[in-house]
Design an enzyme around this catalytic site. Structure first.
Site, PDB file in Angstrom:
ATOM      1  N   GLY A 157     -14.339   3.741   2.624  1.00 42.61           N
ATOM      2  CA  GLY A 157     -15.748   3.611   2.297  1.00 42.61           C
ATOM      3  C   GLY A 157     -16.428   2.679   3.285  1.00 42.61           C
ATOM      4  O   GLY A 157     -15.775   2.042   4.117  1.00 42.61           O
ATOM      5  N   GLY A 180     -11.859   5.417   0.492  1.00 38.30           N
ATOM      6  CA  GLY A 180     -12.853   6.403   0.096  1.00 38.30           C
ATOM      7  C   GLY A 180     -12.602   7.781   0.669  1.00 38.30           C
ATOM      8  O   GLY A 180     -13.006   8.792   0.077  1.00 38.30           O
ATOM      9  N   GLU A 234      -5.755  -1.540   0.052  1.00 38.00           N
ATOM     10  CA  GLU A 234      -6.807  -2.406  -0.494  1.00 38.00           C
ATOM     11  C   GLU A 234      -6.340  -3.798  -0.890  1.00 38.00           C
ATOM     12  O   GLU A 234      -7.130  -4.748  -0.832  1.00 38.00           O
ATOM     13  CB  GLU A 234      -7.458  -1.721  -1.700  1.00 38.00           C
ATOM     14  CG  GLU A 234      -8.318  -0.519  -1.353  1.00 38.00           C
ATOM     15  CD  GLU A 234      -7.522   0.753  -1.109  1.00 38.00           C
ATOM     16  OE1 GLU A 234      -8.125   1.762  -0.703  1.00 38.00           O
ATOM     17  OE2 GLU A 234      -6.287   0.743  -1.305  1.00 38.00           O
ATOM     18  N   ASP A 248      -8.300   2.225  -5.442  1.00 37.44           N
ATOM     19  CA  ASP A 248      -9.257   2.869  -6.342  1.00 37.44           C
ATOM     20  C   ASP A 248      -9.403   4.349  -5.983  1.00 37.44           C
ATOM     21  O   ASP A 248      -8.437   4.976  -5.560  1.00 37.44           O
ATOM     22  CB  ASP A 248     -10.600   2.120  -6.335  1.00 37.44           C
ATOM     23  CG  ASP A 248     -11.366   2.221  -5.026  1.00 37.44           C
ATOM     24  OD1 ASP A 248     -10.733   2.402  -3.955  1.00 37.44           O
ATOM     25  OD2 ASP A 248     -12.609   2.109  -5.057  1.00 37.44           O
TER      26      ASP A 248
END
Length: 351
Positions: free
Chosen positions: A67, A116, A139, A147
């Site tokens: 992301g 992402g 992450e 996530d």
């Protein structure tokens, strides 16, 4: 002249073709790209002339490296966490829609796919790994957590390989991805152009892929999976690190275990404990339950310390010397971990 859009949509025969078009930023996914993709997926879902979707990344290096983390960092540092949370709310809703998409959704992945980028590819029905494929959920190294559906995805990898991936952020290559189910097919990178052309016809996707698929070779991750399964069990990160350190002291995989223990100890202690809890909870949760839990977690992390410190150290200042708070695993209580999973006043609403 205006610059090209960050995401491109094209009708090619029976296919809707999506191109992530930020090669200079390794196709990092922005909020505007999330909105555009969600809107186009809705339209193509209802278009009978489109029988399959194909998503790919522009450039040679990455499908998508994650992301737009710098933008989220800057929002949080400016006290605009609610704006950042709107990104994650929209992103997680999109991830769920891709997981439930009513038509074949084919991700052509050559190069890096992380964060992402995983969310807009790996939950599709068909994940095609090229020769340069590299998957990671790194992450915990920036004070965040795995996530975009990793709470569902990683615990469903064989044995404890998903736990290993969550706690180390290690990169999985093509053979690893096929062996663990992250990818459904391997096709040589040189054939991706021909494969895209073929997918735009009316031949069923499975039949078409069968004509291109190749054996990816032996997986080094699976080769070591017996050791991983033995060392990465249990509900405490401290115990996992302890087993790795004992293995490093004369075990069969001593040098590997020593390196992995060092890798894990460099990550955010809070992130590590959250990630392990995700791996254990996610085994029995539905995809929607996993996405709702991730929104609960991010709604707390965005007000914490380690996320901003990790991005500062890795992306902003690039000193790679994060100062985590707390700095040690034993200082992160079970109550602190479970606080991140507690219900919200405004939950993520999914169909």
């Amino acid at each position: 002249m205006s610059a090209e859009p960050d995401i491109l949509f094209e009708r090619r025969g029976a296919a809707g073709v999506i191109t992530l078009n930020r090669p200079q930023a390794l196709n990092a996914v922005t909020h505007a790209m999330v909105h555009a993709l969600a809107e186009q997926l809705q339209a193509w879902a209802q278009d009978p002339a489109i029988t399959r979707l194909v998503i790919r990344g522009a450039g040679e290096r990455a499908f998508s490296a994650g992301g737009d983390i710098r933008a989220l960092y800057e929002l949080g540092r400016a006290g605009r966490q609610n704006e950042a949370l709107r990104f994650w709310r929209d992103e997680y809703t999109l991830n769920d829609f891709i997981k439930r998409y009513p038509k074949p959704y084919v991700a052509l992945i050559d190069g890096i796919v992380m964060g992402g980028g995983v969310g807009v590819s790996i939950h599709g029905s068909h994940r095609v790994a090229g020769d340069k494929f590299q998957f990671a959920m790194p992450e915990v190294g920036i004070g965040f957590f795995p996530d975009v559906g990793a709470t569902w995805l990683l615990p469903r990898m064989p044995g404890e390989t998903g736990t290993y991936s969550a706690l180390t952020g290690d990169r999985l290559k093509t053979a690893d991805a096929v062996a663990t189910g992250i990818a459904t097919h391997h096709v040589a990178s040189a054939r991706f152009h021909d494969l895209l052309d073929a997918l735009c016809g009316n031949v069923p996707v499975d039949a078409m892929l069968a004509g291109f698929v190749q054996f990816p070779g032996e997986s080094q991750l699976i080769h070591r999976s017996a050791t991983i399964d033995r060392l990465f069990v249990g509900d405490r990160v401290e115990d996992i690190v302890g087993r790795l350190e004992r293995e490093a002291d004369g075990g069969r995989d001593a040098s590997w275990a020593r390196a992995i223990a060092t890798t894990i100890r460099a990550k955010s202690p809070t992130s590590l404990k959250i990630a392990l809890a995700q791996m254990r909870h996610g085994k029995t949760w539905s995809f929607a339950e996993c996405m709702k839990a991730e929104f609960r977690i991010v709604s707390r992390v965005v007000y914490g310390h380690d996320f901003y410190e990790g991005i500062r150290a890795v992306i902003i200042d690039k000193d790679n010397a994060p100062r985590w708070r707390p700095a040690n695993l034993d200082a992160v209580s079970d109550a602190e971990v479970e606080r991140h999973f507690a219900p919200l006043a405004e939950e993520l609403e999914l169909p």
